[in-house]
Write an enzyme that holds these catalytic residues in place. Structure first.
Site, PDB file in Angstrom:
ATOM      1  N   HIS A 155       0.784  -1.233   0.320  1.00 19.75           N
ATOM      2  CA  HIS A 155      -0.026   0.085  -0.043  1.00 19.75           C
ATOM      3  C   HIS A 155       0.843   1.384  -0.171  1.00 19.75           C
ATOM      4  CE1 HIS A 155      -3.318  -2.791   1.300  1.00 19.75           C
ATOM      5  NE2 HIS A 155      -2.367  -3.295   2.009  1.00 19.75           N
ATOM      6  N   SER A 276      14.527  22.453 -15.769  1.00 17.05           N
ATOM      7  CA  SER A 276      13.342  23.369 -16.245  1.00 17.05           C
ATOM      8  C   SER A 276      13.774  24.619 -16.756  1.00 17.05           C
ATOM      9  CB  SER A 276      12.789  23.596 -14.913  1.00 17.05           C
ATOM     10  OG  SER A 276      12.085  24.481 -14.962  1.00 17.05           O
TER      11      SER A 276
END
Ligand code: ARG
Length: 455
Positions: A155, A276
């Site tokens: 999980h 970026s």
């Protein structure tokens, strides 16, 4: 006039011609088309259906065209509907009458099926090599970082400590199953449709075993209708590609997570990262993301062909012309993505200290503490509750299990002794999982040897 133009009084307009053509896609299998024609002509001559001289002229003419295409010198004509027309047309223009005898006892329907099968076999072979290379890298990375301990997850929550090498080898076995699927797809493609002609076979005494042998197929397809209309092997290939892309997407998802500031488990090499245009600090795992994303187009390729094939009556239908682009795209995408993934894994830095530190958090020792009590006689269900309460106590007091004093342990159960400390260490916890296929060092060592033997 098209090669089939005899019964027509006028041609199609330019747009209709372009709409019906497959030449652009077919160019990729030009060499397969020529190989199929050379084998067909050789067999025709051996059977006495065409003369030796015609066969020799055809063979030399096709060899010439093959060279021209390879060197980029072939004059493609946009009016040619497909590769079969382009090659046969050029051959007949170049060598005359013998060229016009090539299509004896053959149809474009068995011809295209032959071309695609030969091409699909090559795609499979290439993908199998890429798969091998990727699996070799996984084994290498596992071996180089053998002892590194990381938190194992369920999980996406800390579960139990595992070896990083164990985690890498999990992917090795996934890609090993992909290998099996690719080999099966290759075998599905490896059957010869040539000689089925349009749909029903032919009155010429063709020797289908001979073209099977000449083209390197392992067998001839026993039913002419099936031979010209089967594309299952392309579905097999696309399914193999889809599952392998799914595996890559899982790996890449982990690479994206692990390279985040929150995890910090790995540092990707600059050569597999991008920046970026506005944020100077950014180092993005673009190639892992892109691989994850490309899964979509490969699933799409599979779905497209399944849908094209649905409800097609026997035998050949023009719909089948749509079957080529998808598998080519799926194979190219998987091939590229396997190469990228191998490169990323090979060059990434594994931050062992960060993984180990994380393996100590999130109560990853809890199962082993419960096992400790169970081994001292407490029923496991009761031990589970005792340790659950201990975890709750720790959470309320801002502690880890390793911070608890002997008195705190004993307050939870009289069965706790000082030796509980040994069961709190992630390295020891992993090591103790000695079952076959478990994450214990000895078990993973054996697994690594098994993986190498498979390779
Ligand atoms: N261009 C066709 C294809 O790719 C070749 C077979 C065409 N046969 C026919 N009867 N129209 O499927």
């Amino acid at each position: 006039m098209a090669l089939w133009g005899g019964r027509f009084e006028k041609g199609v307009d330019a747009f209709t011609q372009e709409f019906g053509a497959s030449l652009e896609v077919d160019k990729a299998m030009a060499q397969q088309d020529i190989a199929g024609s050379r084998a067909h002509a050789k067999m025709l001559a051996e059977q006495g259906i065409i003369s030796e001289d015609d066969q020799a002229a055809i063979d030399a003419g096709l060899a010439d065209i093959s060279g021209q295409i390879e060197r980029g010198e072939f004059a493609w004509d946009v009016n040619d509907e497909d590769i079969h027309m382009a090659v046969e047309g050029a051959l007949t223009r170049n060598i005359g009458t013998p060229g016009a005898r090539l299509h004896t006892g053959r149809s474009r329907n068995d011809q295209v099926a032959t071309d695609i099968r030969l091409y699909a076999k090559e795609l499979c072979q290439h993908l199998i090599e890429g798969n091998d290379a990727l699996r070799r890298v996984l084994v290498d990375v596992a071996e180089k970082n053998f002892d590194v301990v990381m938190p194992g997850y369920t999980h996406l929550q800390h579960a139990q400590p595992v070896l990083f090498s164990h985690h890498m080898l999990a992917y090795f076995w996934m890609f090993t199953r992909d290998h099996t699927r690719l080999v099966a797809a290759l075998d599905a493609a490896d059957a010869n449709p040539l000689g089925a002609a349009a749909l029903a076979g032919t009155t010429y005494p063709l020797n289908r075993q001979r073209t099977t042998e000449l083209l390197g197929f392992s067998r001839a397809i026993p039913n002419s209708l099936d031979a010209v209309s089967d594309r299952d092997y392309l579905l097999d290939l696309e399914y193999a590609c889809s599952v392998s892309m799914m595996h890559l997407s899982r790996l890449c998802e982990e690479i994206v997570l692990w390279s985040s500031t929150e995890f910090g488990f790995i540092t990707l090499s600059d050569s597999y990262s991008t920046g970026s245009s506005i944020m100077p600090q950014k180092k993005n795992p673009d190639f892992a993301e892109l691989t994850r994303g490309k899964c979509g187009r490969v699933y799409g390729d599979l779905m497209a062909l399944l849908t094209t094939m649905k409800s097609l009556p026997l035998a050949y239908n023009k719909d089948l012309q749509e079957c080529k682009e998808g598998p080519m795209d799926a194979a190219k995408t998987l091939s590229d993505c396997m190469e990228i993934a191998a490169g990323m894994l090979e060059t990434m830095q594994v931050n062992a200290d960060v993984m180990l530190a994380q393996a100590k958090t999130g109560f990853t020792a809890a199962t082993d503490v419960a096992d400790y009590l169970a081994k001292k006689g407490m029923p496991f269900r009761d031990a589970h509750r005792v340790v659950g309460e201990l975890v709750l106590y720790c959470e309320k007091n801002g502690k880890g299990l390793e911070d608890l004093t002997a008195d705190e342990f004993r307050a939870a159960s009289e069965l706790f002794d000082d030796d509980i400390a040994a069961d709190l260490d992630p390295e020891g916890i992993a090591r103790a999982r000695t079952t076959y296929g478990g994450t214990g060092h000895a078990a993973v060592r054996a697994q690594l040897e098994e993986a190498k033997a498979v390779l």
